[in-house]
Design a protein around this motif. Structure first.
Motif, PDB file in Angstrom:
ATOM      1  N   GLU A   5       0.834  -1.205   0.000  1.00 28.37           N
ATOM      2  CA  GLU A   5       0.000   0.000   0.000  1.00 28.37           C
ATOM      3  C   GLU A   5       0.866   1.251   0.000  1.00 28.37           C
ATOM      4  N   HIS A   6       1.961   1.210   0.755  1.00 26.73           N
ATOM      5  CA  HIS A   6       2.873   2.355   0.854  1.00 26.73           C
ATOM      6  C   HIS A   6       3.470   2.697  -0.509  1.00 26.73           C
ATOM      7  N   LEU A   7       3.960   1.689  -1.225  1.00 31.45           N
ATOM      8  CA  LEU A   7       4.587   1.935  -2.529  1.00 31.45           C
ATOM      9  C   LEU A   7       3.572   2.411  -3.563  1.00 31.45           C
ATOM     10  N   MET A   8       2.384   1.824  -3.532  1.00 31.10           N
ATOM     11  CA  MET A   8       1.360   2.241  -4.486  1.00 31.10           C
ATOM     12  C   MET A   8       0.954   3.693  -4.245  1.00 31.10           C
ATOM     13  N   SER A   9       0.964   4.130  -2.983  1.00 33.03           N
ATOM     14  CA  SER A   9       0.612   5.517  -2.674  1.00 33.03           C
ATOM     15  C   SER A   9       1.664   6.496  -3.187  1.00 33.03           C
ATOM     16  N   LEU A  10       2.880   5.996  -3.444  1.00 31.87           N
ATOM     17  CA  LEU A  10       3.956   6.847  -3.957  1.00 31.87           C
ATOM     18  C   LEU A  10       4.021   6.850  -5.486  1.00 31.87           C
ATOM     19  N   GLY A  11       3.087   6.154  -6.116  1.00 32.29           N
ATOM     20  CA  GLY A  11       3.020   6.184  -7.574  1.00 32.29           C
ATOM     21  C   GLY A  11       3.423   4.902  -8.275  1.00 32.29           C
ATOM     22  N   ALA A  12       3.720   3.852  -7.518  1.00 32.39           N
ATOM     23  CA  ALA A  12       4.104   2.582  -8.134  1.00 32.39           C
ATOM     24  C   ALA A  12       2.913   1.951  -8.855  1.00 32.39           C
ATOM     25  N   ASN A  13       3.195   1.090  -9.813  1.00 32.32           N
ATOM     26  CA  ASN A  13       2.151   0.346 -10.513  1.00 32.32           C
ATOM     27  C   ASN A  13       2.606  -1.095 -10.688  1.00 32.32           C
ATOM     28  N   LEU A  14       1.689  -1.940 -11.170  1.00 29.71           N
ATOM     29  CA  LEU A  14       1.986  -3.353 -11.334  1.00 29.71           C
ATOM     30  C   LEU A  14       2.224  -3.674 -12.803  1.00 29.71           C
ATOM     31  N   VAL A  15       3.329  -4.356 -13.080  1.00 35.09           N
ATOM     32  CA  VAL A  15       3.727  -4.674 -14.453  1.00 35.09           C
ATOM     33  C   VAL A  15       3.698  -6.193 -14.633  1.00 35.09           C
ATOM     34  N   PRO A  16       2.988  -6.700 -15.635  1.00 36.41           N
ATOM     35  CA  PRO A  16       2.981  -8.145 -15.887  1.00 36.41           C
ATOM     36  C   PRO A  16       4.383  -8.667 -16.195  1.00 36.41           C
ATOM     37  N   ARG A  17       4.623  -9.902 -15.831  1.00 32.16           N
ATOM     38  CA  ARG A  17       5.947 -10.497 -15.988  1.00 32.16           C
ATOM     39  C   ARG A  17       6.478 -10.384 -17.419  1.00 32.16           C
ATOM     40  N   LYS A  18       5.632 -10.639 -18.407  1.00 30.49           N
ATOM     41  CA  LYS A  18       6.074 -10.596 -19.796  1.00 30.49           C
ATOM     42  C   LYS A  18       6.644  -9.229 -20.150  1.00 30.49           C
ATOM     43  N   ARG A  19       5.941  -8.162 -19.751  1.00 36.19           N
ATOM     44  CA  ARG A  19       6.426  -6.811 -20.061  1.00 36.19           C
ATOM     45  C   ARG A  19       7.689  -6.494 -19.256  1.00 36.19           C
ATOM     46  N   PHE A  20       7.721  -6.965 -18.009  1.00 41.52           N
ATOM     47  CA  PHE A  20       8.899  -6.746 -17.169  1.00 41.52           C
ATOM     48  C   PHE A  20      10.139  -7.381 -17.791  1.00 41.52           C
ATOM     49  N   LEU A  21      10.001  -8.588 -18.309  1.00 45.64           N
ATOM     50  CA  LEU A  21      11.127  -9.271 -18.953  1.00 45.64           C
ATOM     51  C   LEU A  21      11.591  -8.518 -20.200  1.00 45.64           C
ATOM     52  N   GLN A  22      10.646  -7.963 -20.935  1.00 45.73           N
ATOM     53  CA  GLN A  22      11.004  -7.159 -22.108  1.00 45.73           C
ATOM     54  C   GLN A  22      11.777  -5.913 -21.700  1.00 45.73           C
ATOM     55  N   GLN A  23      11.362  -5.272 -20.611  1.00 46.38           N
ATOM     56  CA  GLN A  23      12.074  -4.096 -20.101  1.00 46.38           C
ATOM     57  C   GLN A  23      13.506  -4.457 -19.713  1.00 46.38           C
ATOM     58  N   LEU A  24      13.659  -5.579 -19.022  1.00 46.18           N
ATOM     59  CA  LEU A  24      14.987  -6.009 -18.595  1.00 46.18           C
ATOM     60  C   LEU A  24      15.908  -6.233 -19.792  1.00 46.18           C
ATOM     61  N   GLN A  25      15.375  -6.871 -20.809  1.00 43.75           N
ATOM     62  CA  GLN A  25      16.188  -7.195 -21.988  1.00 43.75           C
ATOM     63  C   GLN A  25      16.691  -5.928 -22.671  1.00 43.75           C
TER      64      GLN A  25
END
Length: 239
Positions: free
Chosen positions: A198-218
């Motif tokens: 809850e704390h992180l989401m209140s600071l503007g964080a969002n949830l990223v699906p694993r597939k997109r996260f892996l693409q970002q890492l690459q």
């Protein structure tokens, strides 16, 4: 046909790589067990989005959640109260001047609150990773006193946040704000927060699906390069 989910038992091969898509659904993201916390293995697994998280009495557990909590530095939510605090702040935000002190403060705070995964083994491993130029501390100083901050791992254009602490109100928020404000100069596009809160989401964080996260890492970590900008910066500017 879906592949069967499975928990990989890591061998002595430090370059062994679990398949994140085979991580368990329950508990979500548990991908591998065992191995060690050598800098080489940590660098290799962080590059691919895995992180260690386990109790001191357990074997090493490696995680890769299906939904990744992530903060875009440009979307940090600064509340009215935090803005007021920033205007009044007369201290400094520093990088890497007291890494060992920061990680030990994080461990002690977690121990007092709900128990900690930051064991002596974790502390030693991340100090070695810091000495290798990959783990970093973002620190808030008031006069000559360290009052808050956090530590994490930086590779390419990613900063993987690990744990925060505050000895004064808003200190850890101020550290995160400082990193976001300087993200462009530090060549950081993504701040990985690992698991939703809850704390992180209140600071503007969002949830990223694993597939997109892996693409970002690459794209952002084509190879396991350390972020030399964070190594060289001593003070972070805030407006």
């Amino acid at each position: 046909m879906n592949e069967q989910k499975q928990l990989l038992i890591l061998s002595e091969d430090i370059l062994e790589l679990p398949d994140p898509n085979l991580a368990l659904d329950d508990p979500d993201g548990l991908a591998a067990i065992g191995g060690d916390l050598s800098s080489e293995r940590l660098i290799h697994l962080y590059q691919h989005g895995f992180f260690p998280w386990y109790s001191e009495s357990d074997p090493i557990l490696w995680w890769h959640p299906s939904l990744r909590c992530q903060l875009n530095p440009n979307k940090f939510h600064c509340s009215k109260s935090l803005k007021k605090h920033i205007r009044k702040f007369s201290g400094q935000i520093r990088v890497n001047t007291e890494f060992e002190t920061v990680i030990k403060h994080c461990a002690q705070l977690r121990l007092e609150q709900e128990g900690t995964w930051i064991s002596d083994e974790i502390i030693s491993a991340f100090i070695e990773l810091h000495n290798a130029g990959y783990a970093h501390s973002i620190e808030v100083w008031q006069d000559s006193r360290l009052i808050g901050g956090f530590y994490g791992v930086a590779m390419g254009r990613f900063f993987f946040g690990e744990s925060m602490f505050s000895l004064e109100a808003n200190a850890s928020k101020l550290a995160l704000y400082g990193l976001c404000e300087n993200a462009k100069a530090l060549d950081i596009d993504y701040i990985d927060c690992q698991v939703e809160s809850e704390h992180l989401m209140s600071l503007g964080a969002n949830l990223v699906p694993r597939k997109r996260f892996l693409q970002q890492l690459q794209k952002a970590i084509p190879k396991a390069d350390k972020n030399t900008n964070l190594i060289n910066k001593v003070l972070l500017a805030i407006n």
